[in-house]
Design a protein around this motif. Structure first.
Motif, PDB file in Angstrom:
ATOM      1  N   LEU A  34       0.828  -1.214   0.000  1.00  0.00           N
ATOM      2  CA  LEU A  34       0.000   0.000   0.000  1.00  0.00           C
ATOM      3  C   LEU A  34       0.860   1.260   0.000  1.00  0.00           C
ATOM      4  CD1 LEU A  34      -2.891  -1.085   2.388  1.00  0.00           C
ATOM      5  CD2 LEU A  34      -2.906  -0.948  -0.110  1.00  0.00           C
ATOM      6  N   SER A  35       2.088   1.162   0.500  1.00  0.00           N
ATOM      7  CA  SER A  35       3.005   2.308   0.418  1.00  0.00           C
ATOM      8  C   SER A  35       3.333   2.627  -1.033  1.00  0.00           C
ATOM      9  CB  SER A  35       4.295   2.016   1.190  1.00  0.00           C
ATOM     10  OG  SER A  35       4.060   1.966   2.571  1.00  0.00           O
ATOM     11  N   GLN A  36       3.464   1.580  -1.859  1.00  0.00           N
ATOM     12  CA  GLN A  36       3.699   1.784  -3.288  1.00  0.00           C
ATOM     13  C   GLN A  36       2.524   2.513  -3.930  1.00  0.00           C
ATOM     14  OE1 GLN A  36       6.501   1.302  -4.764  1.00  0.00           O
ATOM     15  NE2 GLN A  36       7.518   0.190  -3.094  1.00  0.00           N
ATOM     16  N   LEU A  37       1.311   2.158  -3.507  1.00  0.00           N
ATOM     17  CA  LEU A  37       0.121   2.827  -4.047  1.00  0.00           C
ATOM     18  C   LEU A  37       0.077   4.286  -3.609  1.00  0.00           C
ATOM     19  CD1 LEU A  37      -2.540   2.540  -5.641  1.00  0.00           C
ATOM     20  CD2 LEU A  37      -3.645   1.903  -3.481  1.00  0.00           C
ATOM     21  N   VAL A  38       0.419   4.554  -2.356  1.00  0.00           N
ATOM     22  CA  VAL A  38       0.464   5.938  -1.862  1.00  0.00           C
ATOM     23  C   VAL A  38       1.493   6.745  -2.661  1.00  0.00           C
ATOM     24  CG1 VAL A  38       1.098   7.399   0.102  1.00  0.00           C
ATOM     25  CG2 VAL A  38      -0.346   5.385   0.456  1.00  0.00           C
ATOM     26  N   ASN A  39       2.655   6.151  -2.932  1.00  0.00           N
ATOM     27  CA  ASN A  39       3.684   6.839  -3.725  1.00  0.00           C
ATOM     28  C   ASN A  39       3.167   7.182  -5.119  1.00  0.00           C
ATOM     29  OD1 ASN A  39       5.478   6.605  -1.607  1.00  0.00           O
ATOM     30  ND2 ASN A  39       6.473   4.779  -2.413  1.00  0.00           N
ATOM     31  N   TYR A  40       2.444   6.240  -5.724  1.00  0.00           N
ATOM     32  CA  TYR A  40       1.877   6.489  -7.052  1.00  0.00           C
ATOM     33  C   TYR A  40       0.905   7.668  -6.995  1.00  0.00           C
ATOM     34  CZ  TYR A  40      -1.144   5.968 -11.120  1.00  0.00           C
ATOM     35  OH  TYR A  40      -1.881   6.220 -12.262  1.00  0.00           O
ATOM     36  N   CYS A  41       0.056   7.674  -5.971  1.00  0.00           N
ATOM     37  CA  CYS A  41      -0.915   8.769  -5.845  1.00  0.00           C
ATOM     38  C   CYS A  41      -0.216  10.114  -5.663  1.00  0.00           C
ATOM     39  CB  CYS A  41      -1.858   8.496  -4.673  1.00  0.00           C
ATOM     40  SG  CYS A  41      -2.999   7.116  -4.948  1.00  0.00           S
ATOM     41  N   ASP A  42       0.829  10.124  -4.859  1.00  0.00           N
ATOM     42  CA  ASP A  42       1.581  11.381  -4.654  1.00  0.00           C
ATOM     43  C   ASP A  42       2.205  11.855  -5.958  1.00  0.00           C
ATOM     44  OD1 ASP A  42       0.998  11.480  -1.965  1.00  0.00           O
ATOM     45  OD2 ASP A  42       2.831  10.452  -1.333  1.00  0.00           O
ATOM     46  N   GLU A  43       2.767  10.922  -6.737  1.00  0.00           N
ATOM     47  CA  GLU A  43       3.390  11.277  -8.013  1.00  0.00           C
ATOM     48  C   GLU A  43       2.381  11.844  -8.998  1.00  0.00           C
ATOM     49  OE1 GLU A  43       5.159   7.677  -9.275  1.00  0.00           O
ATOM     50  OE2 GLU A  43       6.766   7.707  -7.776  1.00  0.00           O
ATOM     51  N   ASN A  44       1.128  11.403  -8.884  1.00  0.00           N
ATOM     52  CA  ASN A  44       0.085  11.838  -9.814  1.00  0.00           C
ATOM     53  C   ASN A  44      -0.881  12.849  -9.207  1.00  0.00           C
ATOM     54  OD1 ASN A  44       0.176   9.938 -12.438  1.00  0.00           O
ATOM     55  ND2 ASN A  44       0.834   8.745 -10.655  1.00  0.00           N
ATOM     56  N   GLU A  45      -0.462  13.419  -8.070  1.00  0.00           N
ATOM     57  CA  GLU A  45      -1.197  14.496  -7.402  1.00  0.00           C
ATOM     58  C   GLU A  45      -2.639  14.101  -7.066  1.00  0.00           C
ATOM     59  OE1 GLU A  45      -0.782  17.897  -9.912  1.00  0.00           O
ATOM     60  OE2 GLU A  45       1.350  18.149  -9.470  1.00  0.00           O
ATOM     61  N   PHE A  60      -1.045   2.131 -12.473  1.00  0.00           N
ATOM     62  CA  PHE A  60      -0.208   1.756 -11.334  1.00  0.00           C
ATOM     63  C   PHE A  60       0.391   0.367 -11.544  1.00  0.00           C
ATOM     64  CE2 PHE A  60      -0.273  -0.626  -7.219  1.00  0.00           C
ATOM     65  CZ  PHE A  60       0.858  -0.054  -6.652  1.00  0.00           C
ATOM     66  N   VAL A  61      -0.436  -0.600 -11.954  1.00  0.00           N
ATOM     67  CA  VAL A  61       0.033  -1.964 -12.195  1.00  0.00           C
ATOM     68  C   VAL A  61       1.052  -1.979 -13.337  1.00  0.00           C
ATOM     69  CG1 VAL A  61      -0.660  -4.283 -12.949  1.00  0.00           C
ATOM     70  CG2 VAL A  61      -2.055  -3.042 -11.282  1.00  0.00           C
ATOM     71  N   ALA A  62       0.758  -1.240 -14.402  1.00  0.00           N
ATOM     72  CA  ALA A  62       1.666  -1.192 -15.550  1.00  0.00           C
ATOM     73  C   ALA A  62       3.011  -0.575 -15.156  1.00  0.00           C
ATOM     74  CB  ALA A  62       1.031  -0.399 -16.681  1.00  0.00           C
ATOM     75  N   GLN A  63       2.954   0.473 -14.334  1.00  0.00           N
ATOM     76  CA  GLN A  63       4.195   1.122 -13.880  1.00  0.00           C
ATOM     77  C   GLN A  63       5.047   0.173 -13.061  1.00  0.00           C
ATOM     78  OE1 GLN A  63       4.442   4.022 -10.400  1.00  0.00           O
ATOM     79  NE2 GLN A  63       4.444   5.450 -12.125  1.00  0.00           N
ATOM     80  N   ARG A  64       4.403  -0.562 -12.167  1.00  0.00           N
ATOM     81  CA  ARG A  64       5.134  -1.523 -11.332  1.00  0.00           C
ATOM     82  C   ARG A  64       5.719  -2.651 -12.187  1.00  0.00           C
ATOM     83  NH1 ARG A  64       7.243  -0.697  -7.180  1.00  0.00           N
ATOM     84  NH2 ARG A  64       6.609  -2.512  -5.960  1.00  0.00           N
ATOM     85  N   HIS A  65       4.975  -3.044 -13.219  1.00  0.00           N
ATOM     86  CA  HIS A  65       5.449  -4.092 -14.122  1.00  0.00           C
ATOM     87  C   HIS A  65       6.685  -3.631 -14.881  1.00  0.00           C
ATOM     88  CE1 HIS A  65       5.332  -7.730 -16.359  1.00  0.00           C
ATOM     89  NE2 HIS A  65       4.948  -7.173 -17.496  1.00  0.00           N
ATOM     90  N   ARG A  66       6.670  -2.381 -15.336  1.00  0.00           N
ATOM     91  CA  ARG A  66       7.811  -1.827 -16.066  1.00  0.00           C
ATOM     92  C   ARG A  66       9.056  -1.736 -15.179  1.00  0.00           C
ATOM     93  NH1 ARG A  66       3.848   1.677 -18.170  1.00  0.00           N
ATOM     94  NH2 ARG A  66       4.457   3.300 -16.676  1.00  0.00           N
ATOM     95  N   LYS A  67       8.849  -1.607 -13.893  1.00  0.00           N
ATOM     96  CA  LYS A  67       9.974  -1.522 -12.966  1.00  0.00           C
ATOM     97  C   LYS A  67      10.554  -2.895 -12.630  1.00  0.00           C
ATOM     98  CE  LYS A  67       8.802   2.902 -10.815  1.00  0.00           C
ATOM     99  NZ  LYS A  67       8.469   3.610  -9.551  1.00  0.00           N
ATOM    100  N   GLY A  68       9.992  -3.931 -13.271  1.00  0.00           N
ATOM    101  CA  GLY A  68      10.572  -5.262 -13.121  1.00  0.00           C
ATOM    102  C   GLY A  68       9.925  -6.137 -12.077  1.00  0.00           C
ATOM    103  N   LEU A  69       8.771  -5.713 -11.535  1.00  0.00           N
ATOM    104  CA  LEU A  69       8.100  -6.527 -10.539  1.00  0.00           C
ATOM    105  C   LEU A  69       7.550  -7.790 -11.196  1.00  0.00           C
ATOM    106  CD1 LEU A  69       7.746  -5.764  -7.524  1.00  0.00           C
ATOM    107  CD2 LEU A  69       5.335  -5.362  -8.011  1.00  0.00           C
ATOM    108  N   SER A  70       7.729  -8.922 -10.531  1.00  0.00           N
ATOM    109  CA  SER A  70       7.273 -10.200 -11.085  1.00  0.00           C
ATOM    110  C   SER A  70       5.752 -10.280 -11.090  1.00  0.00           C
ATOM    111  CB  SER A  70       7.835 -11.364 -10.270  1.00  0.00           C
ATOM    112  OG  SER A  70       7.245 -11.398  -8.981  1.00  0.00           O
ATOM    113  N   ALA A  71       5.234 -11.193 -11.901  1.00  0.00           N
ATOM    114  CA  ALA A  71       3.786 -11.370 -11.980  1.00  0.00           C
ATOM    115  C   ALA A  71       3.209 -11.757 -10.623  1.00  0.00           C
ATOM    116  CB  ALA A  71       3.443 -12.427 -13.029  1.00  0.00           C
TER     117      ALA A  71
END
Length: 302
Positions: A34-45, A60-71
């Protein structure tokens, strides 16, 4: 995000702890996700949870996927988000769940690694050299005898054992569930040997069955470290972790009994589909025997 939104996240985690009695490891995983989700929200105001819509969740899911997070990790994060949004609906913060219907990429199914019976015997039949190794043998026997999770092993107290009836009571397993499990004869003997020397190691008032050099309860990390040390001593190849003993217990029990429901109960799985992975392991064993033995399955000799 605004303070009320951040506070809602903490209230959700508190509810998981108090009402659903999640383990510390699970709570920490939810908090990280959930901290990752909060960070995404902060980045997108985005300042409140009501501003979050399905489009944002997909991004958010696509961004995390691009950062190399596994399925598998993406599936876990998305599951945490869904649970959080369901909580926000119950507390009248949201009307709909923005993660509903959104799926993470599918992960390839991987079968758990198990030890064969010869490897288990090599691990468990080594002669201990000191009191701590007597303790270690008792831990490995108990893990394999009853299919415990490493966290369950670490949490066992003296009062949870009944060696006369050869049972161990897992008081607070995964999801807060308890179960009564049988103890094998060799596990009982190994535990008796440890109890004979434990009294010289333990600090006054410590009720944990397994204690370390300090006389206090062993942590799961310490147990993992001791098992890896034991593997090296025995010359076993590849990494070895406590869950492999649980997997080996399940696979060997299912191979011998063919009783999926009984193995499910012993493992403490709430859903039998979780236990069914061991049927695939059993089939792999049968297929291997078939390929080696059946006249029409053997490869042609060149």
């Amino acid at each position: 995000m605004e303070p009320a939104a951040v506070e809602a996240r903490q209230q959700f985690l508190d509810a998981l702890n108090v009402e659903r009695r999640f383990s510390l490891n699970t709570l920490q995983a939810y908090a990280r996700d959930l901290s990752q989700l909060v960070n995404y929200c902060d980045e997108n105001e985005l300042v409140s949870w009501s501003q979050l819509d399905p489009h944002h969740v997909r991004r958010f899911v696509a961004q995390r996927h691009r950062k190399g997070l596994s399925a598998r990790s993406l599936q876990r994060e998305l599951s945490a988000c869904r649970s959080f949004f369901s909580y926000l609906i119950k507390t009248n913060v949201l009307l709909n769940n923005p993660a509903s219907g959104i799926r993470a990429p599918k992960s390839a199914k991987t079968l758990p690694k198990v030890l064969d019976v010869d490897q288990i015997n090599s691990l468990l039949e080594a002669v201990p050299n000191d009191d701590l190794e007597i303790r270690d043998v008792a831990m490995w026997e108990l893990l394999y005898s009853s299919g415990l999770r490493v966290s369950e092993l670490a949490n066992i107290d003296l009062m949870d054992l009944d060696l006369s009836s050869r049972t161990v009571h897992v008081v607070n397993g995964k999801g807060g569930k308890s179960r009564l499990l049988p103890l094998g004869r060799k596990a009982v003997n190994a535990i008796r040997k440890w109890l004979a020397v434990r009294m010289d190691k333990v600090k006054t008032g410590e009720m944990a069955l397994f204690v370390g050099k300090t006389g206090l309860r062993l942590t799961t990390r310490s147990i993992q470290s001791r098992l890896e040390r034991w593997r090296k001593r025995q010359g076993l190849q590849g990494r070895l972790h406590p869950h492999m003993l649980r997997h080996s217990f399940a696979s060997h029990m299912l191979e011998s009994s063919q009783d999926l429901r009984a193995v499910q109960e012993l493992l403490g799985h709430s859903n039998i589909s979780t236990t069914q992975v061991y049927t695939h392991l059993d089939f792999q064993h049968l297929a291997s025997v078939y390929d080696k033995a059946h006249p029409r399955a053997k490869p042609k000799k060149k």
